[in-house]
Design a protein around this motif. Structure first.
Motif, PDB file in Angstrom:
ATOM      1  N   ARG A  57     -22.606 -17.258  -9.217  1.00  0.00           N
ATOM      2  CA  ARG A  57     -23.317 -17.357  -8.432  1.00  0.00           C
ATOM      3  C   ARG A  57     -24.042 -16.963  -6.490  1.00  0.00           C
ATOM      4  N   VAL A  58     -22.946 -15.714  -6.608  1.00  0.00           N
ATOM      5  CA  VAL A  58     -22.350 -14.613  -5.737  1.00  0.00           C
ATOM      6  C   VAL A  58     -23.914 -13.514  -6.136  1.00  0.00           C
ATOM      7  N   ALA A  59     -24.839 -13.139  -5.125  1.00  0.00           N
ATOM      8  CA  ALA A  59     -25.690 -11.840  -4.985  1.00  0.00           C
ATOM      9  C   ALA A  59     -24.935 -10.748  -4.113  1.00  0.00           C
ATOM     10  N   THR A  60     -24.510  -9.433  -5.076  1.00  0.00           N
ATOM     11  CA  THR A  60     -23.949  -8.758  -4.274  1.00  0.00           C
ATOM     12  C   THR A  60     -24.359  -7.401  -4.363  1.00  0.00           C
ATOM     13  N   LEU A  61     -25.051  -6.811  -3.156  1.00  0.00           N
ATOM     14  CA  LEU A  61     -25.916  -5.817  -2.397  1.00  0.00           C
ATOM     15  C   LEU A  61     -25.111  -4.747  -2.252  1.00  0.00           C
ATOM     16  N   THR A  62     -25.289  -3.558  -3.137  1.00  0.00           N
ATOM     17  CA  THR A  62     -24.078  -2.654  -2.637  1.00  0.00           C
ATOM     18  C   THR A  62     -25.153  -1.293  -2.587  1.00  0.00           C
ATOM     19  N   LEU A  63     -24.810  -0.997  -1.250  1.00  0.00           N
ATOM     20  CA  LEU A  63     -26.107   0.521  -0.397  1.00  0.00           C
ATOM     21  C   LEU A  63     -25.018   1.551  -1.457  1.00  0.00           C
ATOM     22  N   ASN A  64     -25.375   2.658  -2.183  1.00  0.00           N
ATOM     23  CA  ASN A  64     -24.824   3.016  -2.798  1.00  0.00           C
ATOM     24  C   ASN A  64     -25.919   4.595  -2.592  1.00  0.00           C
ATOM     25  N   ASN A  65     -26.381   4.946  -1.568  1.00  0.00           N
ATOM     26  CA  ASN A  65     -27.051   6.387  -1.232  1.00  0.00           C
ATOM     27  C   ASN A  65     -25.601   7.287  -0.752  1.00  0.00           C
ATOM     28  N   VAL A  66     -25.046   7.903  -2.024  1.00  0.00           N
ATOM     29  CA  VAL A  66     -23.174   8.544  -1.672  1.00  0.00           C
ATOM     30  C   VAL A  66     -23.804  10.120  -0.790  1.00  0.00           C
ATOM     31  N   ALA A  67     -24.881  10.408  -1.619  1.00  0.00           N
ATOM     32  CA  ALA A  67     -25.269  12.198  -0.686  1.00  0.00           C
ATOM     33  C   ALA A  67     -25.775  11.517   0.833  1.00  0.00           C
ATOM     34  N   LYS A  68     -26.511  10.888   1.016  1.00  0.00           N
ATOM     35  CA  LYS A  68     -26.607  10.761   2.365  1.00  0.00           C
ATOM     36  C   LYS A  68     -25.616   9.824   3.308  1.00  0.00           C
ATOM     37  N   ARG A  69     -24.626   9.305   2.925  1.00  0.00           N
ATOM     38  CA  ARG A  69     -23.838   8.237   3.817  1.00  0.00           C
ATOM     39  C   ARG A  69     -24.161   7.348   4.259  1.00  0.00           C
ATOM     40  N   ASN A  70     -25.068   6.308   3.207  1.00  0.00           N
ATOM     41  CA  ASN A  70     -26.007   5.822   3.596  1.00  0.00           C
ATOM     42  C   ASN A  70     -26.784   5.478   4.706  1.00  0.00           C
ATOM     43  N   ALA A  71     -27.305   6.829   5.066  1.00  0.00           N
ATOM     44  CA  ALA A  71     -28.505   6.875   6.158  1.00  0.00           C
ATOM     45  C   ALA A  71     -29.543   5.903   6.183  1.00  0.00           C
ATOM     46  N   LEU A  72     -29.855   4.694   6.944  1.00  0.00           N
ATOM     47  CA  LEU A  72     -30.500   4.253   6.585  1.00  0.00           C
ATOM     48  C   LEU A  72     -32.234   4.590   7.171  1.00  0.00           C
ATOM     49  N   SER A  73     -32.088   5.250   6.101  1.00  0.00           N
ATOM     50  CA  SER A  73     -33.834   5.750   5.196  1.00  0.00           C
ATOM     51  C   SER A  73     -34.687   4.075   5.105  1.00  0.00           C
ATOM     52  N   ALA A  74     -36.209   4.990   5.107  1.00  0.00           N
ATOM     53  CA  ALA A  74     -37.312   3.799   4.381  1.00  0.00           C
ATOM     54  C   ALA A  74     -36.185   3.449   3.676  1.00  0.00           C
ATOM     55  N   ALA A  75     -36.311   4.141   2.585  1.00  0.00           N
ATOM     56  CA  ALA A  75     -36.061   4.404   0.779  1.00  0.00           C
ATOM     57  C   ALA A  75     -35.309   3.248   0.604  1.00  0.00           C
ATOM     58  N   LEU A  76     -33.820   3.148   1.273  1.00  0.00           N
ATOM     59  CA  LEU A  76     -32.275   2.775   1.921  1.00  0.00           C
ATOM     60  C   LEU A  76     -33.145   0.803   1.771  1.00  0.00           C
ATOM     61  N   LEU A  77     -33.748   0.785   3.019  1.00  0.00           N
ATOM     62  CA  LEU A  77     -33.997  -0.533   3.725  1.00  0.00           C
ATOM     63  C   LEU A  77     -35.156  -1.080   2.906  1.00  0.00           C
ATOM     64  N   ASP A  78     -36.256  -0.497   2.274  1.00  0.00           N
ATOM     65  CA  ASP A  78     -37.073  -0.558   1.750  1.00  0.00           C
ATOM     66  C   ASP A  78     -36.464  -1.664   0.415  1.00  0.00           C
ATOM     67  N   ALA A  79     -35.253  -0.888  -0.063  1.00  0.00           N
ATOM     68  CA  ALA A  79     -34.623  -1.243  -1.544  1.00  0.00           C
ATOM     69  C   ALA A  79     -33.888  -2.422  -1.497  1.00  0.00           C
ATOM     70  N   LEU A  80     -32.922  -2.397  -0.308  1.00  0.00           N
ATOM     71  CA  LEU A  80     -32.299  -3.554   0.391  1.00  0.00           C
ATOM     72  C   LEU A  80     -33.125  -5.083   0.623  1.00  0.00           C
ATOM     73  N   ILE A  81     -35.094  -4.603   1.077  1.00  0.00           N
ATOM     74  CA  ILE A  81     -35.550  -6.081   1.764  1.00  0.00           C
ATOM     75  C   ILE A  81     -35.753  -6.434   0.400  1.00  0.00           C
ATOM     76  N   THR A  82     -35.884  -5.665  -0.806  1.00  0.00           N
ATOM     77  CA  THR A  82     -36.622  -6.042  -2.429  1.00  0.00           C
ATOM     78  C   THR A  82     -35.712  -6.648  -2.533  1.00  0.00           C
ATOM     79  N   GLY A  83     -34.888  -6.327  -2.714  1.00  0.00           N
ATOM     80  CA  GLY A  83     -33.545  -6.881  -3.014  1.00  0.00           C
ATOM     81  C   GLY A  83     -33.127  -8.495  -2.720  1.00  0.00           C
ATOM     82  N   LEU A  84     -33.231  -8.016  -1.540  1.00  0.00           N
ATOM     83  CA  LEU A  84     -32.836  -9.572  -1.042  1.00  0.00           C
ATOM     84  C   LEU A  84     -34.084 -10.442  -0.994  1.00  0.00           C
ATOM     85  N   ASN A  85     -35.033  -9.879  -1.319  1.00  0.00           N
ATOM     86  CA  ASN A  85     -36.571 -11.080  -1.477  1.00  0.00           C
ATOM     87  C   ASN A  85     -36.288 -11.438  -3.300  1.00  0.00           C
TER      88      ASN A  85
END
Length: 265
Positions: free
Chosen positions: A17-45
């Motif tokens: 019952r625990v969801a672990t969301l992992t930022l995994n854009n290693v090449a860009k040091r998890n820079a908060l690009s629109a693509a990564l943030l959209d993926a995070l929002i989609t994952g949460l929603n």
């Protein structure tokens, strides 16, 4: 009960019952690009709040940078607010703050710029000795938005906020614990197990009660009255900054990997 979803830059794993969301854009040091943030929002929603009772937000294992902050290459360069209401980072912050589940930021490594706003928007932070935290808009000549400043004011003392914003210097893990930025500072070898145990403990509590308490706290913290003319004055002052030569110089210097020369114009 265990399940998993994966993309190139973000993974979602659900276990006990625990969801672990992992930022995994290693090449860009998890820079908060629109693509990564959209993926995070989609994952949460996409979380089933009947199945999931708590969330952990983390970076991929072993990274020395939890997130490098806002993807500078994606910041608007013209006469546009770089941190407007519809900016992907702003939407991600709202998704975390409005999620009817407790969200724990698990931090190994450094947190830079807008990523600190992201971490502070989580309900609690567990970090290890490698963690550090810095907010860096003055390095870019960027006028931070009023909503973001309210996020900091809801969590930190005013003198610390001013020092962090005015110096852009990273706050090390021990200092972050002393200032109550982090809830728990634990050794690196115990970070995963401690954070999971904390999250799993919450899954046994009443979910409806937790959801409404989180929402009440969000509303009480967020809805501070401000006169319309005062807000308009602040927005006009911010506009002058993001239309300034200094802002252009800050972005150019960052992209060219040199020290910025600010003239106050």
């Amino acid at each position: 009960m265990s399940s998993a979803m994966q993309s190139d830059i973000l993974t979602v794993e659900i276990k006990n019952r625990v969801a672990t969301l992992t930022l995994n854009n290693v090449a860009k040091r998890n820079a908060l690009s629109a693509a990564l943030l959209d993926a995070l929002i989609t994952g949460l929603n996409g979380l089933d709040t009947g199945e999931v009772r708590a969330v952990i937000l983390r970076a991929a294992p072993g990274l020395s940078v939890w997130s490098a902050g806002h993807d500078i290459k994606e910041l608007p360069r013209g006469h546009e607010d770089p941190l407007g209401y519809s900016d992907p980072l702003e939407r991600a912050l709202r998704a975390i703050r409005e999620l009817p589940l407790p969200v724990i930021a698990m931090v190994h490594g450094s947190v830079w710029g807008g990523a600190l706003d992201l971490v502070l928007s989580c309900d609690m932070i567990v970090a290890d000795e490698t963690a550090s935290f810095a907010i860096t808009p003055v390095n870019l000549g960027l006028p931070y938005n009023t909503t973001g400043l309210l996020h900091f004011m809801g969590r930190l003392p005013m003198n610390l906020i001013k020092e962090m914003f005015f110096t852009a210097a990273p706050l090390k893990a021990a200092e972050a614990e002393r200032w109550h930025i982090v809830n728990h500072l634990v050794p690196s070898g115990e970070l995963d197990s401690f954070t999971m145990a904390l999250a799993e403990g919450m899954t046994t509590k009443a979910p409806l009660a937790m959801a409404i308490i989180k929402e009440q706290l969000r509303v009480l913290a967020d809805y501070q009255p401000i006169a319309a003319q005062v807000f308009e004055r602040i927005q006009d002052m911010r506009r002058r900054v993001y239309e300034s030569a200094d802002f252009q110089e800050g972005i150019n210097a960052f992209l060219e990997k040199r020290a910025a020369i600010f003239t106050g114009k």
